[in-house]
Design a protein around this motif. Sequence first.
Motif, PDB file in Angstrom:
ATOM      1  N   ALA A  27      -9.249   0.535 -11.137  1.00 15.93           N
ATOM      2  CA  ALA A  27      -8.157   1.099 -10.337  1.00 15.93           C
ATOM      3  C   ALA A  27      -7.673   2.393 -10.980  1.00 15.93           C
ATOM      4  N   LYS A  28      -6.879   3.154 -10.216  1.00 19.68           N
ATOM      5  CA  LYS A  28      -6.353   4.431 -10.713  1.00 19.68           C
ATOM      6  C   LYS A  28      -5.232   4.240 -11.728  1.00 19.68           C
ATOM      7  N   SER A  29      -4.448   3.162 -11.569  1.00 17.60           N
ATOM      8  CA  SER A  29      -3.329   2.887 -12.468  1.00 17.60           C
ATOM      9  C   SER A  29      -3.041   1.395 -12.457  1.00 17.60           C
ATOM     10  N   SER A  30      -2.187   0.960 -13.367  1.00 20.14           N
ATOM     11  CA  SER A  30      -1.826  -0.456 -13.396  1.00 20.14           C
ATOM     12  C   SER A  30      -1.047  -0.845 -12.136  1.00 20.14           C
ATOM     13  N   VAL A  31      -0.301   0.092 -11.595  1.00 26.24           N
ATOM     14  CA  VAL A  31       0.436  -0.161 -10.351  1.00 26.24           C
ATOM     15  C   VAL A  31      -0.551  -0.404  -9.211  1.00 26.24           C
ATOM     16  N   ASP A  32      -1.596   0.415  -9.124  1.00 29.60           N
ATOM     17  CA  ASP A  32      -2.633   0.215  -8.104  1.00 29.60           C
ATOM     18  C   ASP A  32      -3.370  -1.099  -8.326  1.00 29.60           C
ATOM     19  N   ALA A  33      -3.642  -1.436  -9.584  1.00 34.24           N
ATOM     20  CA  ALA A  33      -4.325  -2.698  -9.891  1.00 34.24           C
ATOM     21  C   ALA A  33      -3.495  -3.881  -9.403  1.00 34.24           C
ATOM     22  N   ARG A  34      -2.197  -3.847  -9.674  1.00 29.72           N
ATOM     23  CA  ARG A  34      -1.310  -4.927  -9.214  1.00 29.72           C
ATOM     24  C   ARG A  34      -1.306  -5.016  -7.686  1.00 29.72           C
ATOM     25  N   ALA A  35      -1.231  -3.878  -7.025  1.00 34.05           N
ATOM     26  CA  ALA A  35      -1.207  -3.858  -5.559  1.00 34.05           C
ATOM     27  C   ALA A  35      -2.497  -4.442  -4.982  1.00 34.05           C
TER      28      ALA A  35
END
Length: 70
Positions: A27-35
């Motif tokens: 993913a691009k970021s941990s926020v994207d990974a969580r989403a």
Amino acid sequence: MIYKVLYQPNKTENPVRERTLSLYLEAKSSVDARAIVEKNTDFNIELIQELTGDFLEYEKKSPDFKIAEF
């Protein structure tokens, strides 16, 4: 980037360390990974950890290392 997501398979139960599972995700970021995980599963996410350098190389040696695709 590669992220390691530690999770419990069921949101309705209290987390138990012995039942913690993990998956690997790009993913691009941990926020994207969580989403991505929240959109595609019912997992109770405990921790999202970015893997780089020696940490990533160590995880790649594990027989369980496989990038999840949703």
